[in-house]
Design an enzyme around this catalytic site. Structure first.
Site, PDB file in Angstrom:
ATOM      1  N   LYS A 132      24.780  35.573  36.979  1.00 62.33           N
ATOM      2  CA  LYS A 132      25.784  34.526  37.155  1.00 62.33           C
ATOM      3  C   LYS A 132      25.350  33.170  36.595  1.00 62.33           C
ATOM      4  CE  LYS A 132      28.550  37.289  39.458  1.00 62.33           C
ATOM      5  NZ  LYS A 132      27.730  38.508  39.524  1.00 62.33           N
ATOM      6  N   LYS A 156      26.608  32.031  46.892  1.00 67.54           N
ATOM      7  CA  LYS A 156      26.967  33.268  46.215  1.00 67.54           C
ATOM      8  C   LYS A 156      25.712  33.972  45.701  1.00 67.54           C
ATOM      9  CE  LYS A 156      30.755  33.099  43.681  1.00 67.54           C
ATOM     10  NZ  LYS A 156      31.732  32.681  42.637  1.00 67.54           N
ATOM     11  N   GLY A 174      32.220  41.797  44.162  1.00 65.67           N
ATOM     12  CA  GLY A 174      33.058  42.383  45.201  1.00 65.67           C
ATOM     13  C   GLY A 174      33.043  41.633  46.516  1.00 65.67           C
ATOM     14  N   LYS A 187      30.879  24.455  44.712  1.00 71.35           N
ATOM     15  CA  LYS A 187      31.894  23.789  45.509  1.00 71.35           C
ATOM     16  C   LYS A 187      32.973  24.806  45.861  1.00 71.35           C
ATOM     17  CE  LYS A 187      34.475  20.328  47.069  1.00 71.35           C
ATOM     18  NZ  LYS A 187      34.119  19.569  48.285  1.00 71.35           N
ATOM     19  N   ILE A 199      36.477  25.746  46.313  1.00 70.93           N
ATOM     20  CA  ILE A 199      37.794  25.230  45.937  1.00 70.93           C
ATOM     21  C   ILE A 199      38.839  26.035  46.691  1.00 70.93           C
ATOM     22  CG2 ILE A 199      39.417  24.876  44.027  1.00 70.93           C
ATOM     23  CD1 ILE A 199      36.947  24.652  42.191  1.00 70.93           C
ATOM     24  N   HIS A 240      43.692  32.573  41.002  1.00 65.18           N
ATOM     25  CA  HIS A 240      42.781  33.364  40.177  1.00 65.18           C
ATOM     26  C   HIS A 240      43.494  33.715  38.871  1.00 65.18           C
ATOM     27  CE1 HIS A 240      39.553  36.765  40.253  1.00 65.18           C
ATOM     28  NE2 HIS A 240      39.748  36.300  39.036  1.00 65.18           N
ATOM     29  N   GLU A 264      33.380  33.884  36.098  1.00 70.06           N
ATOM     30  CA  GLU A 264      32.518  34.956  35.612  1.00 70.06           C
ATOM     31  C   GLU A 264      33.211  35.681  34.472  1.00 70.06           C
ATOM     32  OE1 GLU A 264      31.869  37.664  38.811  1.00 70.06           O
ATOM     33  OE2 GLU A 264      33.968  38.272  38.949  1.00 70.06           O
ATOM     34  N   ARG A 315      33.970  44.602  30.441  1.00 70.42           N
ATOM     35  CA  ARG A 315      34.517  45.958  30.413  1.00 70.42           C
ATOM     36  C   ARG A 315      36.031  45.880  30.312  1.00 70.42           C
ATOM     37  NH1 ARG A 315      36.829  45.853  35.367  1.00 70.42           N
ATOM     38  NH2 ARG A 315      35.731  44.717  37.000  1.00 70.42           N
ATOM     39  N   ARG A 358      49.318  47.701  41.831  1.00 71.10           N
ATOM     40  CA  ARG A 358      48.378  48.802  42.023  1.00 71.10           C
ATOM     41  C   ARG A 358      48.745  49.538  43.311  1.00 71.10           C
ATOM     42  NH1 ARG A 358      42.263  46.651  40.818  1.00 71.10           N
ATOM     43  NH2 ARG A 358      42.753  45.000  39.329  1.00 71.10           N
TER      44      ARG A 358
END
Length: 458
Positions: free
Chosen positions: A117, A159, A165, A202, A204, A209, A293, A297, A343
């Site tokens: 990361k 993190k 996940g 921070k 947020i 997303h 990130e 894939r 989904r």
């Protein structure tokens, strides 16, 4: 495709069927690597297959050496990892290359860079993307975490450096909560990933997303296929994705799309990838896309971008891996209308999304609706196994406008019949009919139109 006469698919279910479809279009023979639990499953009928090992994925789909050996022994010169399992494992990518099997994905060193990361954030910031304020690398101690938290201001998020996940992630809303968050995040990260190192960002709140779909070849050719909004999530698992984002400022979109292309080129990326952002609207105004990130894939929701662009991303992946340049330039790529994907999982939302394995006794998909795509490996009589991800299908709709795409999705889900197992279809219909969803008044903190069931009183 010269050099790729046979291609090994190191995955299962819906994504294996998806990859095989592009292989068929290219005249390549796909070979399925399956577990004992998937041996002879309906989605493998008529396909070459080799058993990798027992039902447990650690001894089959995640067994690096077995997978590579199976590809070699079946005469496959290329391997597609799909998503999940080994798709973002740089060791596996390197092992394929060492044994003369072309890994359909980015080079192992690029995957390793973006999988860590902190180096990923540094690389993306250097290439011009805006990042989330936080620590300049891995935190050496709790005291350093306190200092950085004071600088960026609470609330903050600890993190895991090797995380994913949602594991190894804890929030602290005040200085008094930081030590407990540090201990919990570090312990969970160590247990899940064997790496307890943490960094700080921070927190947020109220963001959205957003992710950008990228495709790149070996010769510096890079294109984007627009952005997808995947704010509707549960426990960091995406439920609904759509493109374009209904709330993104046009200037911020154009700036970040261009920067994402340059960042992808700068790190020497090859293949399909997705750069993920948090839309930060905390300071008012239209909001800023901040890098989180990169997923190195193919993603589950790639179909949304395919519906808007008309590009077969799996075909492009295979061709690029075979040494071909991209089939089109950015100027030739047109993004049209609005696409949305739901989904559908074999889970029971009324029981805290408990998995619902079992035999599907009745299965009918909407076959007469135009601009509706259903990607699935399921048919009537299929037994949903208890060992793997519970995804049974994806429904994707397209229309010129967002409301029309949502209306079409409602019609498609109403016509989709699945009996024998519980599914998330009722929840998706609640969301799609909700006023806040239709007016895009929501963020990552809650699912519009859906409330978790209340436990019965004692």
């Amino acid at each position: 495709m010269a050099g790729f006469h046979r291609l090994f698919i190191a995955n299962r279910g819906e994504v294996a069927v998806r990859i095989a479809r592009s292989c068929d279009a290219l005249g390549i023979t796909p070979v399925f690597g399956v577990s004992e639990a998937d041996r002879g499953a309906p989605w493998t009928e008529g396909r070459e297959q080799v058993v990798l090992g027992p039902a447990r994925s650690t001894h089959s789909y995640l067994a690096l050496a077995r997978v590579v050996q199976a590809a070699r022994q079946t005469g496959c010169s290329a391997l597609h990892p799909g998503w999940g399992f080994l798709a973002e494992n740089p060791r596996f990518a390197g092992l394929c290359e060492q044994h003369g099997v072309t890994f359909i994905g980015p080079p192992a060193h690029v995957m390793r860079l973006m999988g860590s990361k902190t180096p990923a954030k540094h690389a993306m910031a250097a290439a011009g993307l805006t990042v989330i304020p936080g620590s300049d690398g891995i935190l050496a101690s709790l005291d350093e975490a306190r200092r950085v938290a004071d600088e960026v201001g609470y609330p903050v998020l600890l993190k895991a450096e090797s995380g994913g996940g949602g594991k190894g992630m804890r929030a602290a809303r005040a200085a008094s909560e930081l030590e407990q968050a540090w201990n919990a995040a570090s312990a969970e990260a160590l247990a899940a990933f064997g790496d307890g190192r943490l960094y700080l960002e921070k927190l947020i709140e109220g963001g959205r997303h957003v992710e950008i779909q990228i495709m790149a070849d070996r010769y510096g050719g890079v294109v984007h296929l627009g952005e997808r909004d995947c704010t509707i999530q549960r426990s960091h698992q995406k439920l609904i994705e759509e493109s374009p984002s209904p709330v993104l400022d046009p200037d911020e979109r154009a700036r970040t799309l261009a920067a994402a292309v340059e960042a992808t080129r700068a790190i020497g990326y090859v293949g399909a990838g997705t750069i993920e952002f948090l839309l930060d609207q905390s300071s008012g105004g239209p909001g800023v896309l901040r890098f989180m990130e990169m997923n190195t894939r193919l993603q589950v929701e790639h179909c949304v971008s395919e519906m808007r662009s008309g590009v077969d991303l799996v075909r492009e992946q295979i061709c690029v891996a075979a040494g071909h340049p991209l089939s089109l330039t950015q100027d030739e790529l047109a993004l049209r209308g609005h696409a949305i994907e739901c989904r559908i999982n074999a889970e029971d939302p009324a029981k805290d999304f408990r998995p619902s394995p079992g035999v599907i006794t009745k299965w009918e998909i909407p076959s007469e609706l135009e601009q509706v795509r259903v990607d699935t490996h399921v048919r009537e009589g299929y037994e949903v196994p208890p060992f793997y991800d519970s995804l049974i299908c994806k429904v994707i709709t397209w229309a010129e406008q967002r409301d029309a795409a949502c209306d079409l999705m409602i019609r498609a889900l109403e016509q989709l019949t699945c009996e024998g197992v519980a599914t998330t279809i009722p929840m998706h219909l609640e969301i799609l009919r909700n006023e806040d969803f239709r007016a895009h008044r929501y963020d990552t903190r809650a699912i519009p139109g859906y409330s978790a069931p209340t436990a019965p009183a004692d």
